[in-house]
Design an enzyme around this catalytic site. Structure first.
Site, PDB file in Angstrom:
ATOM      1  N   LYS A   1      17.362 -24.378 -15.099  1.00 43.30           N
ATOM      2  CA  LYS A   1      16.972 -23.963 -16.454  1.00 43.30           C
ATOM      3  C   LYS A   1      15.476 -23.646 -16.429  1.00 43.30           C
ATOM      4  O   LYS A   1      14.634 -24.537 -16.375  1.00 43.30           O
ATOM      5  CB  LYS A   1      17.284 -25.084 -17.447  1.00 43.30           C
ATOM      6  CG  LYS A   1      17.104 -24.648 -18.871  1.00 43.30           C
ATOM      7  CD  LYS A   1      17.760 -25.644 -19.824  1.00 43.30           C
ATOM      8  CE  LYS A   1      17.571 -25.195 -21.263  1.00 43.30           C
ATOM      9  NZ  LYS A   1      16.175 -25.151 -21.670  1.00 43.30           N
TER      10      LYS A   1
ATOM     11  N   GLU B   1      23.051 -23.705 -12.711  1.00 45.79           N
ATOM     12  CA  GLU B   1      21.838 -22.875 -12.610  1.00 45.79           C
ATOM     13  C   GLU B   1      20.619 -23.730 -12.929  1.00 45.79           C
ATOM     14  O   GLU B   1      20.741 -24.718 -13.639  1.00 45.79           O
ATOM     15  CB  GLU B   1      21.881 -21.742 -13.670  1.00 45.79           C
ATOM     16  CG  GLU B   1      23.089 -20.864 -13.580  1.00 45.79           C
ATOM     17  CD  GLU B   1      23.305 -20.013 -14.833  1.00 45.79           C
ATOM     18  OE1 GLU B   1      22.386 -19.881 -15.658  1.00 45.79           O
ATOM     19  OE2 GLU B   1      24.417 -19.492 -14.974  1.00 45.79           O
TER      20      GLU B   1
ATOM     21  N   ASP C   1      11.821 -22.640 -17.456  1.00 44.52           N
ATOM     22  CA  ASP C   1      11.040 -22.936 -18.661  1.00 44.52           C
ATOM     23  C   ASP C   1      10.278 -21.682 -19.079  1.00 44.52           C
ATOM     24  O   ASP C   1       9.127 -21.477 -18.719  1.00 44.52           O
ATOM     25  CB  ASP C   1      10.066 -24.083 -18.337  1.00 44.52           C
ATOM     26  CG  ASP C   1       9.752 -24.884 -19.567  1.00 44.52           C
ATOM     27  OD1 ASP C   1      10.276 -24.541 -20.652  1.00 44.52           O
ATOM     28  OD2 ASP C   1       8.992 -25.861 -19.457  1.00 44.52           O
TER      29      ASP C   1
ATOM     30  N   CYS D   1     -26.953 -41.364  -1.974  1.00 47.21           N
ATOM     31  CA  CYS D   1     -25.854 -41.733  -2.876  1.00 47.21           C
ATOM     32  C   CYS D   1     -24.657 -42.203  -2.046  1.00 47.21           C
ATOM     33  O   CYS D   1     -24.103 -41.446  -1.245  1.00 47.21           O
ATOM     34  CB  CYS D   1     -25.472 -40.527  -3.730  1.00 47.21           C
ATOM     35  SG  CYS D   1     -24.099 -40.864  -4.823  1.00 47.21           S
TER      36      CYS D   1
ATOM     37  N   ASP E   1       2.241   1.725  -3.442  1.00 46.68           N
ATOM     38  CA  ASP E   1       1.185   2.277  -4.309  1.00 46.68           C
ATOM     39  C   ASP E   1       1.046   3.789  -4.089  1.00 46.68           C
ATOM     40  O   ASP E   1       0.856   4.541  -5.034  1.00 46.68           O
ATOM     41  CB  ASP E   1      -0.165   1.600  -4.024  1.00 46.68           C
ATOM     42  CG  ASP E   1      -0.151   0.146  -4.461  1.00 46.68           C
ATOM     43  OD1 ASP E   1       0.748  -0.231  -5.231  1.00 46.68           O
ATOM     44  OD2 ASP E   1      -1.043  -0.612  -4.016  1.00 46.68           O
TER      45      ASP E   1
ATOM     46  N   CYS F   1     -26.808 -40.449 -11.974  1.00 46.11           N
ATOM     47  CA  CYS F   1     -25.571 -40.650 -11.218  1.00 46.11           C
ATOM     48  C   CYS F   1     -25.063 -42.080 -11.431  1.00 46.11           C
ATOM     49  O   CYS F   1     -25.836 -43.038 -11.264  1.00 46.11           O
ATOM     50  CB  CYS F   1     -25.837 -40.400  -9.730  1.00 46.11           C
ATOM     51  SG  CYS F   1     -24.461 -40.873  -8.676  1.00 46.11           S
TER      52      CYS F   1
ATOM     53  N   TYR G   1      14.523 -13.648 -14.919  1.00 39.10           N
ATOM     54  CA  TYR G   1      15.827 -13.895 -14.285  1.00 39.10           C
ATOM     55  C   TYR G   1      16.905 -13.717 -15.340  1.00 39.10           C
ATOM     56  O   TYR G   1      16.754 -14.240 -16.451  1.00 39.10           O
ATOM     57  CB  TYR G   1      15.926 -15.333 -13.752  1.00 39.10           C
ATOM     58  CG  TYR G   1      15.195 -15.557 -12.446  1.00 39.10           C
ATOM     59  CD1 TYR G   1      15.303 -14.656 -11.397  1.00 39.10           C
ATOM     60  CD2 TYR G   1      14.418 -16.699 -12.255  1.00 39.10           C
ATOM     61  CE1 TYR G   1      14.639 -14.874 -10.198  1.00 39.10           C
ATOM     62  CE2 TYR G   1      13.746 -16.917 -11.055  1.00 39.10           C
ATOM     63  CZ  TYR G   1      13.864 -16.005 -10.041  1.00 39.10           C
ATOM     64  OH  TYR G   1      13.216 -16.209  -8.856  1.00 39.10           O
TER      65      TYR G   1
ATOM     66  N   CYS H   1     -25.614 -43.967  -7.785  1.00 41.93           N
ATOM     67  CA  CYS H   1     -26.916 -44.233  -7.156  1.00 41.93           C
ATOM     68  C   CYS H   1     -28.081 -44.105  -8.130  1.00 41.93           C
ATOM     69  O   CYS H   1     -29.230 -44.289  -7.752  1.00 41.93           O
ATOM     70  CB  CYS H   1     -27.128 -43.293  -5.974  1.00 41.93           C
ATOM     71  SG  CYS H   1     -27.434 -41.594  -6.482  1.00 41.93           S
TER      72      CYS H   1
ATOM     73  N   LYS I   1      27.843 -24.278 -16.629  1.00 44.56           N
ATOM     74  CA  LYS I   1      28.654 -23.408 -17.484  1.00 44.56           C
ATOM     75  C   LYS I   1      30.057 -23.323 -16.903  1.00 44.56           C
ATOM     76  O   LYS I   1      30.200 -23.166 -15.676  1.00 44.56           O
ATOM     77  CB  LYS I   1      28.067 -21.988 -17.509  1.00 44.56           C
ATOM     78  CG  LYS I   1      26.691 -21.908 -18.102  1.00 44.56           C
ATOM     79  CD  LYS I   1      26.114 -20.509 -17.940  1.00 44.56           C
ATOM     80  CE  LYS I   1      24.696 -20.484 -18.479  1.00 44.56           C
ATOM     81  NZ  LYS I   1      23.998 -19.245 -18.161  1.00 44.56           N
TER      82      LYS I   1
ATOM     83  N   CYS J   1     -25.160 -34.824  -8.718  1.00 43.34           N
ATOM     84  CA  CYS J   1     -26.097 -35.906  -8.416  1.00 43.34           C
ATOM     85  C   CYS J   1     -27.104 -35.382  -7.398  1.00 43.34           C
ATOM     86  O   CYS J   1     -26.725 -34.744  -6.414  1.00 43.34           O
ATOM     87  CB  CYS J   1     -25.315 -37.084  -7.836  1.00 43.34           C
ATOM     88  SG  CYS J   1     -26.333 -38.226  -6.911  1.00 43.34           S
TER      89      CYS J   1
ATOM     90  N   ALA K   1       0.832  -1.206   0.000  1.00 38.97           N
ATOM     91  CA  ALA K   1       0.000   0.000   0.000  1.00 38.97           C
ATOM     92  C   ALA K   1       0.869   1.260   0.000  1.00 38.97           C
ATOM     93  O   ALA K   1       0.546   2.253  -0.644  1.00 38.97           O
ATOM     94  CB  ALA K   1      -0.908  -0.005   1.221  1.00 38.97           C
TER      95      ALA K   1
ATOM     96  N   LYS L   1      18.983 -32.255 -18.574  1.00 38.54           N
ATOM     97  CA  LYS L   1      17.518 -32.173 -18.593  1.00 38.54           C
ATOM     98  C   LYS L   1      16.873 -33.018 -17.498  1.00 38.54           C
ATOM     99  O   LYS L   1      17.353 -34.088 -17.153  1.00 38.54           O
ATOM    100  CB  LYS L   1      16.989 -32.656 -19.957  1.00 38.54           C
ATOM    101  CG  LYS L   1      17.503 -31.864 -21.131  1.00 38.54           C
ATOM    102  CD  LYS L   1      16.883 -30.513 -21.234  1.00 38.54           C
ATOM    103  CE  LYS L   1      15.562 -30.615 -21.948  1.00 38.54           C
ATOM    104  NZ  LYS L   1      15.086 -29.329 -22.437  1.00 38.54           N
TER     105      LYS L   1
ATOM    106  N   SER M   1      21.884 -21.716 -28.550  1.00 34.90           N
ATOM    107  CA  SER M   1      21.067 -22.668 -27.791  1.00 34.90           C
ATOM    108  C   SER M   1      22.013 -23.610 -27.053  1.00 34.90           C
ATOM    109  O   SER M   1      23.228 -23.538 -27.238  1.00 34.90           O
ATOM    110  CB  SER M   1      20.135 -23.419 -28.718  1.00 34.90           C
ATOM    111  OG  SER M   1      20.859 -23.936 -29.790  1.00 34.90           O
ATOM    112  N   LEU M   2      21.448 -24.474 -26.242  1.00 36.15           N
ATOM    113  CA  LEU M   2      22.287 -25.328 -25.408  1.00 36.15           C
ATOM    114  C   LEU M   2      22.209 -26.777 -25.861  1.00 36.15           C
ATOM    115  O   LEU M   2      21.129 -27.262 -26.220  1.00 36.15           O
ATOM    116  CB  LEU M   2      21.794 -25.272 -23.959  1.00 36.15           C
ATOM    117  CG  LEU M   2      22.094 -24.000 -23.192  1.00 36.15           C
ATOM    118  CD1 LEU M   2      21.230 -23.927 -21.941  1.00 36.15           C
ATOM    119  CD2 LEU M   2      23.559 -23.982 -22.796  1.00 36.15           C
TER     120      LEU M   2
HETATM  121  N1  5U1 Z   1      19.925 -20.669 -16.601  1.00 35.26           N
HETATM  122  C1  5U1 Z   1      20.201 -20.632 -17.919  1.00 35.26           C
HETATM  123  N2  5U1 Z   1      19.315 -20.915 -18.859  1.00 35.26           N
HETATM  124  N3  5U1 Z   1      19.964 -20.748 -20.028  1.00 35.26           N
HETATM  125  C2  5U1 Z   1      19.507 -20.931 -21.291  1.00 35.26           C
HETATM  126  N4  5U1 Z   1      21.373 -20.293 -18.448  1.00 35.26           N
HETATM  127  C3  5U1 Z   1      21.249 -20.362 -19.786  1.00 35.26           C
HETATM  128  N5  5U1 Z   1      22.130 -20.123 -20.758  1.00 35.26           N
HETATM  129  C4  5U1 Z   1      21.727 -20.283 -22.036  1.00 35.26           C
HETATM  130  C5  5U1 Z   1      20.390 -20.693 -22.331  1.00 35.26           C
HETATM  131  C6  5U1 Z   1      19.963 -20.879 -23.730  1.00 35.26           C
HETATM  132  O1  5U1 Z   1      22.560 -20.065 -23.065  1.00 35.26           O
HETATM  133  C7  5U1 Z   1      23.918 -19.635 -22.851  1.00 35.26           C
HETATM  134  C8  5U1 Z   1      24.750 -20.688 -22.229  1.00 35.26           C
HETATM  135  C9  5U1 Z   1      24.449 -19.326 -24.203  1.00 35.26           C
END
Ligand code: 5U1
Length: 673
Positions: A117, A115, A119, A432, A39, A410, A225, A413, A292, A426, A36, A316, A84-85
């Site tokens: 990963k 770390e 989603d 029942c 705000d 139902c 993050y 019953c 890493k 029901c 509050a 994974k 990509s990883l």
């Molecule tokens: N936590 C984390 N997720 N993630 C996804 N680190 C991280 N690093 C990534 C990706 C695709 O790529 C770098 C290692 C290049």
């Protein structure tokens, strides 16, 4: 109107304060002031900016939502590709990853950062002179879409960097995601408005970022993050990945709590196990962990292979969504007669657990997803929620499948089913058997009469053998009857009788809850008891009296009146009282006795394993406690879950009591109804 220097100073101070509190909330996870108060600061700044439009700047905290929707997203070419990883699915692949690295670097020893990963969706944030200039999606790794207008609405992403020492041009990378709770709230809201539901938090986050109108994105509970840096010009970064991320944190970016600097790959494998064990308890979905190489010089030496860094790998977790076949759709009958369609599935491992059933919620949900017996479906199990069918793979639908139809009678019953838009029920009431069994289970449950050892099997036998008809019959049951049941030795029968006897000394809120009045949960039972003080007064209350009770609206008031005006229920209540059930009446208008934690203030910090922080908060509040976001001398105790941070340190410094999770459970248990 032209602002004088006092106004200018006030506006500057408000912006600084607001940004500081955003940082405390999103980065330190340690808010200093209540919502509050925050705000109020925003309202004051907005008013001043309205009064003095010349003072508005694009990165003011009030300017997160742009006024005009886009007509299309423009393309952004990444200055450095967004990689990509590579994936590892078992320990051996991880050990091989480490061996390859050590061979290439000619060293025996490599330090890693591990770390979670998350989603979500990878995002690139470009800052120039500390100001957010552009945000882009990953796209194909080379070219993404400009989503600056939407990313600006995410409070966790700073518009202006904090502190000093950051490179003049700095590209920060990380994951935009939606928490599980945020996803559930969003879908509930979408359903109410009859709008498209999202299959999972990741899709919801992606759909939210791909809105042309930032006003819509602003309403979506998105978080962020950071996990690394792309371009960094005109400035110097630390030499290790871990240290870079710590610097990002100081500059205002949220960093996941799971991140660790580890001495070797064996520590990484242990980290995997720890994170997997608490996966369900996390606030958001994760699909694995990432390792890493920490040393950035070593990262450069290792380089890339086909758009994947050689210095990082994703380990994974078992998937949270899998394919399986629907072998049947059964109907379950609940305590209040609500019919729930349940998909019986060919057993499938989802997130490490064998799933054989998934809820389909109600008839309109089955029809909306058009789930049919024989279909191949995607099932999802995430967090501690019940597995559910996400969607049907229509391309694999066999020939001759039948549309689902909710039965008119139902299945237990045979009474008529009364259908409304959202629920089919029901009409059999206590005739029942299914409703009766569920009602007994509820009556005996921990928060109700708390009859120890009175489990499902025992209840089913007693009801199936017609040895009890109403819950009152439980207190008249004979020892010989119990001994005659399957697997019931004399000692167990005596234990059951002792538990029944013990449960007779109860409380009015517990008793009211145990009766199973529709929509009367723990909190409403407590509110009714506190308001009226005695069972007679609750039973005789009329509509006008009932809706005066906090937590009771017209629907609940009608359920309460319907229940107590039914002569069968009146008779059961009398029989229970005659059997010896007693409770102290409540002195109305004094709440300390029944809000046993009234006057106490708790602070929750860290991750709890057995409940979410929100659930813990609600339970504490139901007992009259205050739950605060910050620790002060007024705090009664700090409840510290896993990875509790600065709040725990502060509590220790101030000499405030600290409870761990088992202490919390004990506290709630000892004061439960
Ligand atoms: N936590 C984390 N997720 N993630 C996804 N680190 C991280 N690093 C990534 C990706 C695709 O790529 C770098 C290692 C290049």
């Amino acid at each position: 109107m032209k602002a004088n220097s006092k106004i200018l100073q006030r506006v500057d101070m408000l912006r600084e304060k607001i940004n500081y509190h955003i940082y405390r909330y999103h980065v330190l996870d340690d808010p200093e002031i209540p919502d509050a108060e925050y705000d109020r600061l925003m309202i004051e700044l907005r008013q001043l900016e309205q009064q003095y439009p010349d003072l508005v700047i694009s990165n003011s905290p009030t300017q997160r939502i742009g006024a005009t929707p886009l007509s299309a997203f423009s393309q952004v070419r990444h200055e450095q590709p967004m990689l990509s990883l590579g994936n590892a699915f078992d320990d051996e692949e991880v050990v091989n990853f480490d061996r390859r690295i050590r061979e290439r670097l000619h060293t025996d020893h490599v330090e890693y950062v591990a770390e979670a990963k998350i989603d979500g969706l990878a995002i690139s944030l470009l800052y120039e002179n500390g100001e957010l200039m552009r945000a882009a999606t990953r796209g194909d790794g080379m070219t993404g879409e400009d989503v600056t207008h939407n990313v600006r609405t995410i409070d966790a992403i700073p518009l202006t960097l904090r502190g000093s020492g950051y490179p003049k041009r700095l590209e920060v990378r990380g994951e935009v995601f939606m928490s599980r709770a945020g996803f559930a709230r969003l879908n509930a809201h979408q359903q109410k408005k009859d709008e498209k539901l999202f299959a999972n938090p990741r899709n919801a986050a992606a759909g939210s970022l791909r809105q042309l109108d930032p006003k819509i994105t602003a309403q979506r509970p998105l978080s962020f993050y950071c996990y690394g840096v792309g371009v960094a010009e005109q400035g110097v970064l630390p030499k290790g990945h871990y240290q870079v991320v710590q610097a990002l944190r100081d500059w205002g970016f949220p960093v996941q709590k799971e991140m660790r600097l580890l001495k070797d790959i064996h520590a990484c494998l242990a980290f995997y196990k720890q994170v997997l064990a608490k996966r369900d308890a996390l606030a958001h979905d994760i699909d694995g962990v990432v390792y890493k190489v920490n040393n950035l010089e070593q990262q450069r030496a290792l380089g890339y292979i086909s758009r994947e860094p050689r210095w990082a790998i994703a380990h994974k977790f078992p998937a949270q969504e899998e394919l399986t076949k629907v072998s049947a759709i059964d109907i379950q009958v609940g305590r209040t007669g609500a019919l729930t369609p349940v998909a019986r599935l060919e057993p499938v491992q989802v997130g490490g657990v064998t799933v054989t059933n998934a809820t389909l919620h109600n008839e309109s949900e089955v029809l909306r997803k058009d789930v049919r017996v024989g279909d191949i479906v995607i099932v999802r199990r995430a967090g501690d929620v019940i597995p559910e069918v996400v969607s049907v793979v229509l391309s694999q639908r066999p020939q001759k499948t039948a549309l689902f139809v909710m039965p008119d009678c139902c299945p237990v019953c045979n009474s008529k089913v009364i259908k409304s838009e959202t629920v089919s029920r029901c009409s059999g009431g206590l005739i029942c058997l299914a409703q009766r069994k569920e009602g007994f289970k509820h009556f005996a449950s921990r928060q109700a009469m708390d009859i120890e050892g009175f489990g499902e099997k025992l209840i089913e036998q007693l009801i199936d053998n017609d040895q009890v008809k109403t819950v009152a019959d439980l207190y008249y049951i004979k020892r010989e009857v119990l001994i005659g049941l399957d697997r019931m030795a004399e000692k167990s029968a005596d234990n059951v009788l002792a538990a029944l006897e013990k449960s007779k000394q109860t409380t009015l809120p517990r008793f009211l809850f145990a009766l199973g009045v529709r929509e009367v949960g723990v909190a409403t039972a407590r509110a009714l008891a506190n308001h009226f003080g005695s069972i007679d007064k609750v039973m005789n209350a009329d509509f006008d009296a009932l809706i005066k009770v906090p937590d009771v609206g017209p629907i609940v008031a009608n359920h309460v009146m319907d229940f107590f005006s039914d002569e069968r229920n009146q008779k059961i209540i009398q029989q229970l009282i005659d059997a010896g059930l007693t409770w102290p009446d409540i002195e109305v208008n004094t709440d300390s006795g029944h809000f046993p934690l009234a006057g106490n203030t708790y602070v929750l910090t860290g991750t709890l394993m057995t409940m979410t922080r929100d659930e813990a908060k609600q339970q504490l509040q139901a007992l009259g406690a205050k739950v605060s976001g910050s620790v002060s001398a007024k705090t009664t105790a700090v409840i510290a879950g896993d990875k509790a941070g600065s709040k725990l340190t502060k509590a220790e410094k101030l000499g405030i009591e600290v409870l761990d999770e088992s202490g919390l459970v004990e506290l709630l248990g000892s004061h439960s109804l």
